[in-house]
Design a protein around this motif. Structure first.
Motif, PDB file in Angstrom:
ATOM      1  N   ALA A   1       0.828  -1.215   0.000  1.00 11.57           N
ATOM      2  CA  ALA A   1       0.000   0.000   0.000  1.00 11.57           C
ATOM      3  C   ALA A   1       0.855   1.255   0.000  1.00 11.57           C
ATOM      4  CB  ALA A   1      -0.939  -0.012   1.207  1.00 11.57           C
ATOM      5  N   ASN A   2       1.904   1.267   0.825  1.00 13.20           N
ATOM      6  CA  ASN A   2       2.779   2.444   0.901  1.00 13.20           C
ATOM      7  C   ASN A   2       3.635   2.595  -0.346  1.00 13.20           C
ATOM      8  OD1 ASN A   2       2.819   3.949   3.688  1.00 13.20           O
ATOM      9  ND2 ASN A   2       2.466   1.796   4.157  1.00 13.20           N
ATOM     10  N   ALA A   3       4.103   1.475  -0.904  1.00 17.94           N
ATOM     11  CA  ALA A   3       4.944   1.546  -2.105  1.00 17.94           C
ATOM     12  C   ALA A   3       4.157   2.121  -3.286  1.00 17.94           C
ATOM     13  CB  ALA A   3       5.483   0.158  -2.445  1.00 17.94           C
ATOM     14  N   PHE A   4       2.950   1.610  -3.505  1.00 12.56           N
ATOM     15  CA  PHE A   4       2.138   2.089  -4.629  1.00 12.56           C
ATOM     16  C   PHE A   4       1.645   3.522  -4.408  1.00 12.56           C
ATOM     17  CE2 PHE A   4       1.570  -2.537  -5.559  1.00 12.56           C
ATOM     18  CZ  PHE A   4       2.085  -2.511  -6.844  1.00 12.56           C
ATOM     19  N   THR A   5       1.323   3.875  -3.157  1.00 10.98           N
ATOM     20  CA  THR A   5       0.929   5.257  -2.867  1.00 10.98           C
ATOM     21  C   THR A   5       2.082   6.208  -3.154  1.00 10.98           C
ATOM     22  OG1 THR A   5      -0.509   4.438  -1.083  1.00 10.98           O
ATOM     23  CG2 THR A   5      -0.075   6.806  -1.137  1.00 10.98           C
ATOM     24  N   GLY A   6       3.283   5.820  -2.709  1.00 14.37           N
ATOM     25  CA  GLY A   6       4.466   6.647  -2.953  1.00 14.37           C
ATOM     26  C   GLY A   6       4.763   6.816  -4.425  1.00 14.37           C
ATOM     27  N   LEU A   7       4.677   5.725  -5.190  1.00 14.50           N
ATOM     28  CA  LEU A   7       4.935   5.802  -6.636  1.00 14.50           C
ATOM     29  C   LEU A   7       3.913   6.692  -7.330  1.00 14.50           C
ATOM     30  CD1 LEU A   7       5.842   2.068  -7.401  1.00 14.50           C
ATOM     31  CD2 LEU A   7       7.381   4.043  -7.513  1.00 14.50           C
ATOM     32  N   ALA A   8       2.645   6.602  -6.890  1.00 13.32           N
ATOM     33  CA  ALA A   8       1.600   7.431  -7.500  1.00 13.32           C
ATOM     34  C   ALA A   8       1.872   8.911  -7.261  1.00 13.32           C
ATOM     35  CB  ALA A   8       0.232   7.036  -6.931  1.00 13.32           C
ATOM     36  N   PHE A   9       2.297   9.265  -6.048  1.00 12.39           N
ATOM     37  CA  PHE A   9       2.577  10.669  -5.745  1.00 12.39           C
ATOM     38  C   PHE A   9       3.870  11.134  -6.420  1.00 12.39           C
ATOM     39  CE2 PHE A   9      -0.636  10.478  -2.453  1.00 12.39           C
ATOM     40  CZ  PHE A   9      -1.086  11.788  -2.399  1.00 12.39           C
ATOM     41  N   MET A  10       4.822  10.242  -6.557  1.00 14.03           N
ATOM     42  CA  MET A  10       6.082  10.621  -7.200  1.00 14.03           C
ATOM     43  C   MET A  10       5.894  10.911  -8.694  1.00 14.03           C
ATOM     44  SD  MET A  10       8.749  10.614  -5.115  1.00 14.03           S
ATOM     45  CE  MET A  10       9.439   9.928  -3.612  1.00 14.03           C
ATOM     46  N   SER A  11       5.010  10.170  -9.333  1.00  7.09           N
ATOM     47  CA  SER A  11       4.862  10.300 -10.791  1.00  7.09           C
ATOM     48  C   SER A  11       3.822  11.336 -11.201  1.00  7.09           C
ATOM     49  CB  SER A  11       4.477   8.942 -11.392  1.00  7.09           C
ATOM     50  OG  SER A  11       3.222   8.505 -10.881  1.00  7.09           O
TER      51      SER A  11
END
Length: 435
Positions: A86-96
């Protein structure tokens, strides 16, 4: 289990809890960062505010999908692994997301970020329940304080990256940077936009947390399932059989949480834009400071409210909140559109009044869509929407306890009637003639 093992498990649980708190701070930041940066994102995608503001309800739609998704997968995946994902995908979404230079791309990215943001939020709550079981209530209160802190701090690290507004009329007439809604962006192009960096800072909360959970999973796997006993309803012996009254309470509570959460969301998502577009013509920096002040009073009043409860009853404390909210509406409507003092005082009172309310719902889907559509041509709609939601929350705050007491009284009458029937049956059996 030996004392050494118990101490070791407790330390690991505290570490897991700390990572959950970092993640929830990021969630608070993630809910605020979009509203504080949307005017610069508008420059990046070269669109009018009415179209760009649709990013907010689009993300809210993603949040709804994320809540349902979390409910489906929550019991099927190891919680520590789920926290990592959950944290990895949330982080990637905000980064991109902030690197998109098209409106459609931003809409898609923030819809996806909404899905993982909501999934992460549910996972954080579930993990705290799983770790601490019946002792989780204190940790949950601290968890939501982290959300408040994230919402409070985010405007501070956004400010240095906002492009200043230039309102020079001569330049306006000569500039090509005027969108269809007539809003002047100054001599800026998409290459000048810098708000992608604070959005990436928000994403870093989730990326760091995901790394922490990944390392924990490899070295200290989490095998404990959630203690459902911590969530089981205690037998009170006073539940009414009146189903219509029960459903009425549920509906009223849903409406109450909808109004309360919608108000706090709308301030964070549309407050900065209102400050710029209203007759006050404030700067972007002042607009995001407005959000920070709201969440600052919201966070600080939590402690004051707990101390206040030590010296008075819950009913009096509730009435104080209602008075504060009504006062905020009187001060804001309609003066906040042209009087800066009214705006600041009203927002502070809103933070005080809504602080004790523990709510979560999907109001972000509806109201930003309406307010965003009319904000540029009629900024006062922001204040009227806040006022309507606040007054509705006040009315429901007064109605719900009355309906709830009627429900409990009905339950007690049912219990008394049942007891009398049992006593009557025992007496009949005791004095019945034997063969």
């Amino acid at each position: 289990m030996t004392k050494v093992n118990m101490d070791s498990d407790r330390k690991l649980n505290l570490l897991r809890t700390f990572l959950v708190y970092v993640s929830f701070t990021g969630i608070g930041s993630g809910m605020v960062v979009l509203g504080s940066s949307i005017l610069d994102l508008q420059i990046q995608v070269k669109s009018d505010f009415q179209s760009t503001s649709k990013i907010i309800p689009t993300r809210a739609a993603g949040l709804i999908v994320g809540y349902f998704l979390a409910g489906l997968i929550g019991d099927r995946i190891n919680l520590q692994v789920l926290m990592f994902l959950a944290n990895a995908f949330t982080g990637l979404a905000f980064m991109s997301a902030p690197w998109n230079h098209t409106l459609v791309g931003l809409l898609i990215d923030f819809f996806i970020s909404g899905i993982f943001l909501a999934t992460n939020k549910v996972c954080c709550n579930t993990f705290i329940f799983s770790i601490w079981g019946k002792n989780s209530m204190v940790y949950l209160q601290l968890l939501y304080s982290c959300y408040d802190i994230g919402s409070f701090l985010t405007p501070f690290f956004i400010k240095p990256f906002l492009l200043p507004i230039k309102r020079d009329i001569k330049h306006v007439e000569e500039s090509a940077n005027i969108t269809d809604d007539g809003y002047y962006h100054g001599p800026y192009t998409a290459a000048d936009v810098k708000v992608q960096y604070p959005i990436m800072i928000t994403g870093s909360f989730f990326m760091l947390t995901s790394i922490g959970f990944l390392l924990l999973h490899f070295f200290y796997p989490y095998t404990k399932s959630m203690e459902h006993s911590a969530l089981e309803k205690k037998e009170s012996g006073g539940e009414s059989k009146n189903k219509s009254l029960k459903w009425l309470i549920i509906i009223l509570m849903a409406l109450f949480t909808h109004c309360a959460q919608s108000t706090t969301d709308l301030i964070g998502e549309m407050g900065p834009s209102f400050a710029v577009m209203s007759d006050l013509k404030l700067t972007k920096e002042t607009g995001v400071t407005l959000v920070s002040v709201f969440w600052g009073t919201f966070t600080s009043y939590r402690l004051v409210f707990l101390l206040f409860l030590m010296f008075t009853s819950a009913d009096r404390a509730k009435m104080l909140n209602v008075i504060l909210l009504i006062a905020s509406v009187i001060i804001l409507t309609p003066h906040a559109s042209h009087n800066e003092t009214s705006l600041w005082v009203g927002v502070v009172l809103l933070g005080f009044g809504f602080c004790p309310l523990f709510a979560a719902t999907y109001g972000s889907l509806i109201y930003p869509l309406i307010v965003g559509h009319y904000l540029n041509s009629m900024p006062i709609i922001f204040i009227y929407t806040i006022a309507a939601l606040t007054i509705s929350a006040c009315i429901l705050t007064l109605i719900i306890p009355v309906v709830g007491n009627r429900y409990l009284e009905s339950g007690r009458k049912d219990e008394n009637l049942k007891s009398k029937k049992l006593e009557s049956g025992q007496n009949d059996q005791e004095f019945s003639p034997t063969k």
